[in-house]
Design an enzyme around this catalytic site. Structure first.
Site, mmCIF file in Angstrom:
data_model
loop_
_atom_site.group_PDB
_atom_site.id
_atom_site.type_symbol
_atom_site.label_atom_id
_atom_site.label_comp_id
_atom_site.label_asym_id
_atom_site.label_seq_id
_atom_site.Cartn_x
_atom_site.Cartn_y
_atom_site.Cartn_z
ATOM 1 N N GLU A 7 0.833 -1.214 0.000
ATOM 2 C CA GLU A 7 0.000 0.000 0.000
ATOM 3 C C GLU A 7 0.861 1.256 0.000
ATOM 4 O O GLU A 7 0.672 2.156 0.822
ATOM 5 C CB GLU A 7 -0.926 0.010 1.213
ATOM 6 C CG GLU A 7 -1.915 -1.121 1.228
ATOM 7 C CD GLU A 7 -2.950 -1.015 2.342
ATOM 8 O OE1 GLU A 7 -2.882 -0.055 3.126
ATOM 9 O OE2 GLU A 7 -3.817 -1.889 2.417
ATOM 10 N N GLU A 23 -4.105 -9.092 1.261
ATOM 11 C CA GLU A 23 -4.737 -8.878 2.571
ATOM 12 C C GLU A 23 -6.220 -8.998 2.343
ATOM 13 O O GLU A 23 -6.771 -8.272 1.502
ATOM 14 C CB GLU A 23 -4.432 -7.487 3.144
ATOM 15 C CG GLU A 23 -3.159 -7.420 3.923
ATOM 16 C CD GLU A 23 -2.836 -6.023 4.425
ATOM 17 O OE1 GLU A 23 -3.734 -5.330 4.923
ATOM 18 O OE2 GLU A 23 -1.657 -5.644 4.312
HETATM 19 C C1 GAL Z 1 -3.789 -2.527 5.665
HETATM 20 C C2 GAL Z 1 -2.319 -2.508 5.991
HETATM 21 C C3 GAL Z 1 -2.038 -3.386 7.185
HETATM 22 C C4 GAL Z 1 -2.999 -3.064 8.282
HETATM 23 C C5 GAL Z 1 -4.383 -3.289 7.805
HETATM 24 C C6 GAL Z 1 -5.410 -3.045 8.872
HETATM 25 O O1 GAL Z 1 -4.100 -1.464 4.905
HETATM 26 O O2 GAL Z 1 -1.568 -2.972 4.914
HETATM 27 O O3 GAL Z 1 -0.733 -3.190 7.624
HETATM 28 O O4 GAL Z 1 -2.811 -1.747 8.655
HETATM 29 O O5 GAL Z 1 -4.627 -2.395 6.750
HETATM 30 O O6 GAL Z 1 -6.673 -3.220 8.326
#
Ligand code: GAL
Length: 833
Positions: free
Chosen positions: A468, A541
């Site tokens: 990100e 993620e």
């Molecule tokens: C994502 C990020 C992670 C964590 C997550 C929480 O955007 O890459 O490190 O912060 O969100 O939802």
């Protein structure tokens, strides 16, 4: 980077908070077969090379980030570098560190600090506003805490006279962060990165035949991430002794193809004054330690102070592939002979496997399609913070495996090497990630160290160059990514490059990376796949339900969220929505949920005091499963499973509706309340089933049907008051090496032996025998109790203690857990070799 603007937004799916629920259980669900023990690797005698642990006999003391007088004189009068060999008082050999705390590595001093509220933080009232200190878990680290942000580590070590003429170095697996390494008063290294391994050559200043002082000043004033990162020498440290002619650190690279072709690249250095005529020999051992291939020795000549690379291609007979079920590891033993005598031995573990990402078929391991059932994780655990003992590392991975997880994303930094060793041995594939997406020399150097260190691990399937990143969708980002990718391809032509993006899919760095990572936004995947039909896609993620173990209603004051699979931040979704989407798309390689375990910091969804840990995990910070663990296990593992939630202790809620859920991969599930059927539900694959049941004390029982027959039963019973404790250990025998740990679980039970679901009794641990409680926890994301302690309150009926052995002391560990008014429980663990 951290984006506080969205941290507090929470999309509460309708009804969840209202659906309070309950119950104690008598578990009848089928358990996966016990995990096979992690296979031991064949021991290889590396003599004459030595690689000795420097984890023991350290002394530790906090310094000061602003006042040299309270920082052992370090930096007084700008004097640090004026004369080599004079740095600060602790670096002098005769310095008395007797008053400093004795510590064993790995060690994280942040975990010992109190939780500190942020009085400067005033909520703005905007829905997106989160307290920045929440991100790091409210530990007093940072520029505003000069007295707790600097740590001094000191130890002395002797070098025998026989080391004369050897090359001597110290290898750090990583330190958090900005570590200044001082040996015998000389500043030898300054390493900024909190995650990268680094090596310090001490040959010139070592006292061979005498004592040496090793001092490391660690400065955790600045962080690198937006999550708890720990502080100190939280990874292993090694003393390495070699002959002048030797294989340098990470000097062997083996690429193995499934047909048995091995390409072996070996670097050799001559750090001596004489030209060397050498012979290079390799032997491949199979997993049982039997030699299976010994190519002919290669002779060569290495001038003084030169480095050479030698390449060899050989064929392994009848190669045994590395698979998730049978992660067969070979050991390549490299020997260097000079004048007919072996002067160095070096071992490289590798596996024979092929990894392919295909835009239509997803991920293929050895030609077979494997859906990535992955979890993202940070590196901290209850009780010990970032300083995770190796055995705990393995234990954590085993918990993930028991959930059906087959893939791990080391978010967002190079993991400790022992994590990758464990993934190699357990059959878990890994996305290995660098911390910074930048092409400046320092970031490139960190990336290079990551790839060189990790490129032999069969578990590593992709290199991730960023997460990100603000420049992800820009032309500048694409240039940076291209430079990074060029380096990765040069160091490792065998693996592809990915980045985790949360916007701009198809733009910027998308054109550079080989595999497209989606952070959340799974609804955009189909469109991307249609537009870029040749690009493989992974959910880097995904999901991200927020839940608190054992809680079934939202409680804003205590900062708890219900453990139904219902609440998630606006950018994310539930387990069920994510996995039903992923499972339906064979072209997609699968993905990595955020997260396997809860972690300190980023206490989403509250992001404010008193909440100190995230709620994202399928397991809590202790590794105790939450209900979503069973959702995944139902759909990620083949065994029949039936899990029922909530508990059934809803005193005062008699007659009111309670949402009862089952996670099950059976065909149908029927629920009974005190023997009366509440209805049969058909199970739709990758979905839960639920009922609304008016509460009456007693028993809820679920029956799971397959082909019309009841194959599983699961009960939750209304428990009585707490009466006893049950203490169990993960293993009955641990090693007397001063590093091994037993992981102890305490359950609070009623008089009939049923779990008491809301118990919060204060549990004390007493221990006899050769060991020490190094940390305690309970998985409560709002607990401010000390982690380094011999007592801990239970949280919703459970607590954990981690017990470490003492080096060279065999015997029996007896640990007793006791609590006022409850029957105590004792467990014995044998300590030996
Ligand atoms: C994502 C990020 C992670 C964590 C997550 C929480 O955007 O890459 O490190 O912060 O969100 O939802």
């Amino acid at each position: 980077m951290v984006d506080f603007s969205r941290r507090q937004a929470l999309a509460a799916t309708a009804g969840a908070a209202a659906l309070a629920a309950a119950a104690s259980s008598t578990r009848a669900a089928a358990r996966p077969a016990a995990a096979p023990p992690v296979p031991a690797l064949p021991a290889v005698d590396l003599a004459p090379r030595e690689r000795l642990s420097l984890d023991f006999d350290w002394r530790f003391k906090l310094g000061h980030a602003q006042d040299p007088a309270r920082d052992f004189g370090f930096g007084a009068n700008q004097g640090t570098y004026a004369k080599a060999g004079r740095t600060a008082a602790p670096a002098e050999l005769d310095f008395d560190a007797g008053a400093w705390a004795p510590v064993t590595l790995p060690h994280d001093w942040a975990v010992e600090l109190p939780f500190v509220d942020n009085p400067a933080y005033v909520p703005s009232g905007k829905p997106d506003d989160g307290d920045p200190r929440a991100a790091h878990g409210y530990k007093p680290l940072g520029r505003e805490f000069p007295e707790t942000s600097i740590g001094w580590y000191r130890k002395t070590f002797a070098l025998p006279a026989a080391d004369a003429g050897k090359r001597l170095s110290i290898e750090f697996d990583g330190a958090f962060r900005d570590a200044l390494v001082i040996v015998n008063g000389y500043i030898l290294e300054r390493e900024d990165s909190g995650y990268s391994p680094f090596r310090v050559d001490i040959t010139d200043i070592a006292n061979v035949g005498g004592d040496n002082s090793l001092v490391v000043r660690v400065d955790a004033s600045l962080g690198e991430g937006w999550f708890y990162e720990g502080a100190g020498l939280y990874r292993h440290v090694w003393l390495v002794k070699t002959a002048p002619v030797h294989v340098p650190q990470w000097g062997v690279f083996v690429r193995a193809r499934v047909d048995g072709t091995l390409s072996i690249d070996t670097d050799l250095v001559n750090e001596g004054e004489a030209r060397a005529e050498f012979e290079l020999l390799h032997t491949v051992l199979d997993a049982a330690g039997r030699p299976v291939l010994t190519p002919a020795a290669a002779p060569g000549r290495l001038p003084a102070w030169e480095r050479q690379s030698l390449s060899l291609t050989v064929t392994l007979p009848r190669p045994v592939p590395w698979t998730l079920e049978n992660p067969h590891l070979y050991s390549l033993v490299t020997e260097v002979k000079v004048g007919g005598a072996v002067v160095d031995r070096y071992v490289t573990r590798f596996g024979v496997r092929s990894v392919v990402f295909d835009a239509d078929k997803g991920f293929l391991l050895n030609g077979a399609s494997v859906k990535l059932k992955g979890t993202c994780n940070h590196q901290d655990h209850a009780g010990v913070g970032a300083a995770i003992p190796d055995a705990l590392q393995v234990w954590r991975l085993e918990q993930l495996k028991s959930m059906g997880c087959n893939a791990y994303r080391a978010s967002h930094n190079p993991p400790t090497p022992e994590l990758l060793d464990a993934c190699d041995r357990l059959g878990i594939v890994v996305i290995d990630e660098t911390r910074r997406m930048s092409s400046d020399p320092t970031s490139m150097d960190e990336l290079e160290r990551l790839v060189r260190r990790d490129r032999n691990h069969p578990s590593v399937i992709l290199w991730s160059i960023g997460n990100e990143e603000p420049q992800q969708a820009t032309a500048r980002g694409a240039k940076v990514a291209a430079t990074m990718k060029r380096l990765v391809n040069r160091l490792d032509p065998s693996r592809l490059v990915i980045a985790a993006m949360d916007q701009g899919f198809g733009e910027g760095i998308s054109a550079v990376i080989d595999v497209q990572g989606f952070n959340y936004r799974h609804e955009k995947m189909d469109d991307f796949h249609a537009r870029f039909p040749h690009v493989p896609v992974i959910g880097t993620e995904s999901a991200s339900t927020v839940s608190t173990r054992g809680e079934y209603a939202r409680d804003d004051a205590k900062a708890y969220v219900p453990a139904y699979d219902t609440e998630h931040p606006w950018w994310a979704t539930t387990a069920e929505k994510w996995w039903s989407h992923a499972a339906d798309r064979p072209w997609m390689a699968g993905g990595f949920i955020w997260t396997g375990f809860d972690y300190r910091g980023e206490p989403t969804p509250f992001n404010r005091w008193p909440s100190v840990s995230s709620h994202f995990g399928a397991l809590d910070t202790c590794g105790f499963p939450k209900d979503n663990y069973y959702y995944y296990r139902a759909w990620w593992r083949p065994e029949p499973l039936l899990h029922l939630l909530p508990h059934w202790n809803w005193e005062g809620r008699e007659g009111q509706p309670i949402a009862v859920w089952a996670h099950s991969n059976c065909d149908k599930v029927e629920l009974f309340l005190n023997g009366k059927s509440q209805g049969v539900r058909d199970v739709v694959p990758n979905h839960h089933v639920e009922w609304s049941v008016p509460y009456a004390p007693g028993v809820i029982e679920a029956h799971g049907y397959k082909a019309g027959k009841v194959i599983l039963r699961e009960r939750r019973e209304t428990a009585g008051p707490a009466a006893a404790l049950r203490l169990t250990a993960d293993r009955s025998r641990v090693a007397a090496d001063g590093q091994d740990v037993a992981i102890l679980k305490v359950e609070v039970l009623d008089a009939k032996g049923r779990s008491v679901p809301r118990a919060d009794d204060l549990i004390s641990f007493t221990l006899s025998g050769p060991g020490q409680v190094i940390g305690v926890g309970n998985g409560d994301p709002t607990s401010h109790e000390p982690d380094v302690a011999s007592q801990r309150k239970a949280f919703n009926g459970l607590a954990q203690a981690i017990v470490r052995t003492r080096r060279g002391q065999a015997g029996e560990l007896r640990v007793t857990a006791s609590a006022p008014g409850l029957k105590a429980s004792t467990v014995s663990v044998a300590v030996g070799d």
